[in-house]
Design a protein around this motif. Structure first.
Motif: not given
Length: 402
Positions: A236-265
Motif C-alpha cells: 500500500y502506497d498512497v502515491r499509487v493507490m490515490n495518486p496526487y500531484s500527477s504521480y500517475q505520470d511516473f514509473d516506480f516500484i513499491v518495495p515490500v518485505g516479507t517478515k516485517g522485522d527491523t531488517y525488512d524495514r
C-alpha cells in the motif's frame, strides 16, 4: 500431633520495571515505554505519549488557511516539505483549484528529496543503534546537501514552510536546478557505498533479522501505513493507490518485505531512496520541456502580488494586505486529502463553514497510529532488540504528539 509436613510456599516470580524514556537517548524523542522485565526479556510494555502535545489542530482552527502551513513543519520535521505540500493540496482541493503540471512536477522533486532525507535519518540511526557510527556521520553530509537545496529555494532548512497554496512563492533559481541535478548525479554511488557497509554485514544482519517482527494482518489491524506496513508485505502506497500531484505520470516500484522485522524495514527504506532518485530524474526530464512555465496556479486570493506592484498600485497593495492578514473566505465544504509521508499516510481532514479559518481540522499522523503496535512487536524480545525496533519504526515525537 500431626505428621503432615507443610509444603513450602511457592514464591511468586519477581519482575522489574524499566522506564525506556521519556528522556532516554535510545527513544529518539520525548515519549516513554514502561517495560515489565524478566531479566533482559520484555514481558509487557505500556506506552506513554503526550509529552510535547502542542494542540496543533485547535490552533489551526483559529488561523487563516495559509498560516497553518507553518504548523505542519513541526510534525515530522525530518521531511517537512511533504507535510507542507500535503496541507496546501488539501486547501486546493477545498477551493477546487486546478494546478499546472509544472507545479506538480516541481512539488514531486521537493517531496522526493524530503523522503530521501527522512530515510537517511532512519536508516543511519538503525546503524548507530547496532554500533555502526561511521555510516551515520558520512551519510549526513548528503542530508545536508538536500537541506542546502531547500535553503536556496525557500530560505529555510528544517522547518521549511516551503511552497504556497497554489504552488510556489517563486520559481526555482538556476542554482537550485544545478544543486538538484548534482545531487541526483552523485547520490546513487554514495547510497551504494552505504549499502555495502551494512546490508550484508554479518553483525548488522544478526542484530536486525528477526528483531521486532509484525505480521501483515496485525499491521493492518493497527492501521500501519508507509514503510512499516510495506516491510510486512502489504504493497500500500498512497502515491499509487490515490495518486496526487500527477504521480500517475511516473514509473516506480513499491518495495515490500516479507517478515516485517527491523531488517525488512531497513531494506524497504533503502530501496525507496533508490526509487525516489528515479522519480526525481523522471521529473527533471519532464520539466526540461517546461522551462519558463508557471510556478503557481491562478489563485490571487492566496498569492502575494509582485513587490513592485504593491509599492506602486493601490489594488495590489490591498490584495497584499488581504492575503497576509488572511481576510479571504473559503467555500463551505468538507475534504480529506492524504499524501505518502516519510512514515506513511499523512492525511488532513478539514471542515469549512465558509470563514477565514477552518471550523474543524484533524491531522492523520502515521506515527501516532503505528506506535500503538510497538508493545506487541517487542513482547518476548530482548531489550537490545526493542531499541532497534523503535529505531526502525522511525517514531518522530513531533508527529506523534501534534
Amino acid at each position: 500431633m500431626s505428621n503432615v509436613i507443610a509444603e513450602p510456599q511457592k514464591k511468586e516470580k519477581e519482575y522489574s520495571t524499566l522506564n525506556l524514556g521519556p528522556t532516554h537517548p535510545a527513544t529518539h524523542g520525548i515519549f516513554q515505554n514502561v517495560l515489565k522485565m524478566d531479566g533482559e526479556i520484555i514481558m509487557d510494555s505500556e506506552a506513554t505519549i503526550g509529552y510535547i502535545h502542542r494542540a496543533f489542530e485547535k490552533i489551526a482552527e483559529h488561523r487563516p488557511y495559509y498560516q497553518i502551513t507553518t504548523l505542519t513543519d513541526r510534525m515530522n520535521y525530518c521531511s517537512s516539505p511533504i507535510n507542507n505540500m500535503g496541507w496546501e493540496m488539501t486547501v486546493e482541493k477545498l477551493l477546487g483549484v486546478e494546478i499546472p503540471k509544472r507545479v506538480d512536477y516541481m512539488r514531486i522533486v521537493i517531496m522526493e528529496l524530503a523522503r530521501i532525507a527522512d530515510h537517511i535519518v532512519c536508516n543511519t540511526v538503525i546503524g548507530v543503534d547496532t554500533g555502526a557510527l561511521s555510516g551515520f556521520v558520512y551519510m549526513f553530509q548528503w542530508r545536508e546537501k538536500i537541506y542546502e537545496i531547500f535553503e536556496e529555494i525557500c530560505g529555510a532548512r528544517l522547518t521549511t514552510n516551503i511552497g504556497r497554496i497554489g504552488g510556489f512563492e517563486r520559481d526555482f533559481s538556476d542554482k537550485s536546478w544545478k544543486q538538484i541535478n548534482d545531487f541526483i548525479a552523485e547520490f546513487p554511488a554514495i547510497l551504494k557505498e552505504y549499502e555495502g557497509l551494512l546490508m550484508r554485514n554479518r553483525i548488522f544482519m544478526d542484530r536486525t533479522i528477526g528483531a521486532g517482527p509484525i505480521s501483515p494482518e496485525l499491521a493492518l489491524n493497527y492501521g500501519f501505513t508507509g514503510p512499516n506496513l510495506r516491510a510486512a508485505g502489504v504493497d500500500y502506497d498512497v502515491r499509487v493507490m490515490n495518486p496526487y500531484s500527477s504521480y500517475q505520470d511516473f514509473d516506480f516500484i513499491v518495495p515490500v518485505g516479507t517478515k516485517g522485522d527491523t531488517y525488512d524495514r531497513f531494506q524497504v527504506r533503502h530501496e525507496e531512496m533508490k526509487q525516489s532518485q528515479s522519480i526525481i530524474k523522471q521529473a527533471l526530464q519532464k520539466l526540461e520541456g517546461m522551462k519558463g512555465g508557471p510556478h503557481h496556479a491562478d489563485v490571487p486570493a492566496f498569492y502575494l502580488p509582485p513587490k513592485d506592484e504593491v509599492y506602486n498600485n493601490m489594488e495590489a497593495l490591498i490584495y497584499h494586505f488581504k492575503v497576509v492578514m488572511g481576510e479571504v473566505d473559503v467555500p463551505v465544504g468538507e475534504v480529506y486529502h492524504s499524501v505518502e509521508g516519510g512514515n506513511g499516510e499523512l492525511g488532513f481532514y478539514v471542515i469549512s463553514d465558509g470563514g477565514r479559518a477552518p471550523f474543524r481540522v484533524h491531522f492523520r499522523r502515521p506515527c501516532f497510529i503505528y506506535y500503538q503496535g510497538y508493545a506487541d512487536m517487542v513482547k518476548g524480545s530482548m531489550l537490545s532488540d526493542a531499541i532497534l525496533t523503535l529505531s526502525s519504526m522511525n517514531v518522530i515525537a513531533g508527529e506523534l504528539d501534534a
